[in-house]
Design a protein around this motif. Structure first.
Motif, short mmCIF file in Angstrom:
data_model
loop_
_atom_site.label_atom_id
_atom_site.label_comp_id
_atom_site.label_asym_id
_atom_site.label_seq_id
_atom_site.Cartn_x
_atom_site.Cartn_y
_atom_site.Cartn_z
N ALA A 165 0.81 -1.22 0.00
CA ALA A 165 0.00 0.00 0.00
C ALA A 165 0.85 1.27 0.00
N ASP A 166 2.13 1.15 0.34
CA ASP A 166 3.00 2.33 0.39
C ASP A 166 3.57 2.70 -0.98
N ILE A 167 3.37 1.85 -1.96
CA ILE A 167 3.92 2.10 -3.29
C ILE A 167 2.86 2.76 -4.17
N ALA A 168 3.20 3.90 -4.75
CA ALA A 168 2.27 4.59 -5.64
C ALA A 168 2.18 3.84 -6.97
N VAL A 169 1.00 3.85 -7.55
CA VAL A 169 0.82 3.15 -8.82
C VAL A 169 -0.11 3.96 -9.73
N ASP A 170 0.21 3.98 -11.01
CA ASP A 170 -0.67 4.58 -12.02
C ASP A 170 -1.34 3.45 -12.78
N TYR A 171 -2.63 3.62 -13.04
CA TYR A 171 -3.37 2.66 -13.84
C TYR A 171 -3.67 3.27 -15.20
N PHE A 172 -3.54 2.47 -16.24
CA PHE A 172 -3.73 2.98 -17.59
C PHE A 172 -4.90 2.29 -18.28
N LEU A 173 -5.79 3.12 -18.80
CA LEU A 173 -6.93 2.66 -19.56
C LEU A 173 -6.53 2.41 -21.00
#
Length: 242
Positions: A165-173
């Motif tokens: 949960a401490d790691i930022a993540v980007d989600y791509f459509l």
């Protein structure tokens, strides 16, 4: 010089919104606005509507546009344009969705420019999701890529899964606009449906399953598809006709 054409598959029947492509959007049907948007991008040597409908064919040709009648029934729009492209003089074919009358030049140009790399056989688009909650929506297809702009996987599930949960993540459509070299497009139709494709109901997985790379360009373009009467009403407001 690479010859690039746009093809717009256009079925008259639609399960959720019958005859949606012939619904009036202001003073023109949806399919006509899509055709004109592709044409006005000035990116293509030719633009064609590929259809199984005499009504759509007549609408486009009566306005001076170019249309090709699809000869057989097809499982997908990709199969439909492959049939039409088989005998055409074209190096790269861009598949523009018929229900996206607001398609813009910027994402299409990014897609076409990927083919400056001679290794690229298939290409598509993605956009970073504004709302991370959308990543859980199975109707919004996600894509993950490697450092070379190649798709690693497409899924209706959330990918990547954030274990920490401490790691930022980007989600791509994944934005479902594709471009193909003609030979790759023809090869696609000869391949059987892949197991992953059948599980996820995502035809692009047929390429990955068979070791064919899909290169992805990132865009900020927010596509507006006409899938329901409510979508049409929103589109009417967008062009100021209501």
């Amino acid at each position: 010089m690479t010859k690039v054409i746009a093809m717009i598959p256009a079925r008259y029947a639609a399960t959720r919104f019958p005859a949606k492509l012939m619904k009036m959007l202001g003073d023109k049907p949806v399919i006509t606005r899509t055709y004109e948007a592709a044409l006005n991008s000035d990116l293509f040597n030719e633009v064609y509507v590929i259809t199984d409908s005499d009504i759509i064919y007549k609408e486009i040709t009566d306005r001076g546009g170019k249309a090709i009648m699809s000869l057989t029934e097809h499982e997908s729009g990709t199969d439909r344009i492959a049939e039409a492209a088989r005998d055409l003089d074209a190096d790269v074919i861009v598949n523009v969705q018929g229900d996206e009358p607001f398609i813009q030049k910027e994402p299409l140009e990014k897609l076409v420019r990927l083919f400056d790399n001679t290794k690229v056989q298939v290409a598509s688009l993605m956009r970073k999701m504004d709302d991370v909650n959308d990543a859980n929506n199975p109707n919004m297809v996600k894509v993950v890529t490697n450092k070379n702009q190649k798709a690693l996987y497409f899924s209706r599930s959330i990918i990547p899964y954030r274990r920490d949960a401490d790691i930022a993540v980007d989600y791509f459509l994944h934005i479902g606009v594709y471009a193909f070299r003609n030979e790759a497009l023809q090869a696609f139709t000869a391949l059987p449906q892949a197991p992953l494709e059948q599980i996820e109901k995502l035809e692009q997985l047929r390429f990955l399953y068979n070791g064919i790379d899909i290169y992805i360009a990132e865009t900020n373009y927010k596509n507006i598809a006409i899938d329901t009467p409510e979508d049409l009403e929103k589109a009417m407001k967008l062009i100021g006709k209501i």
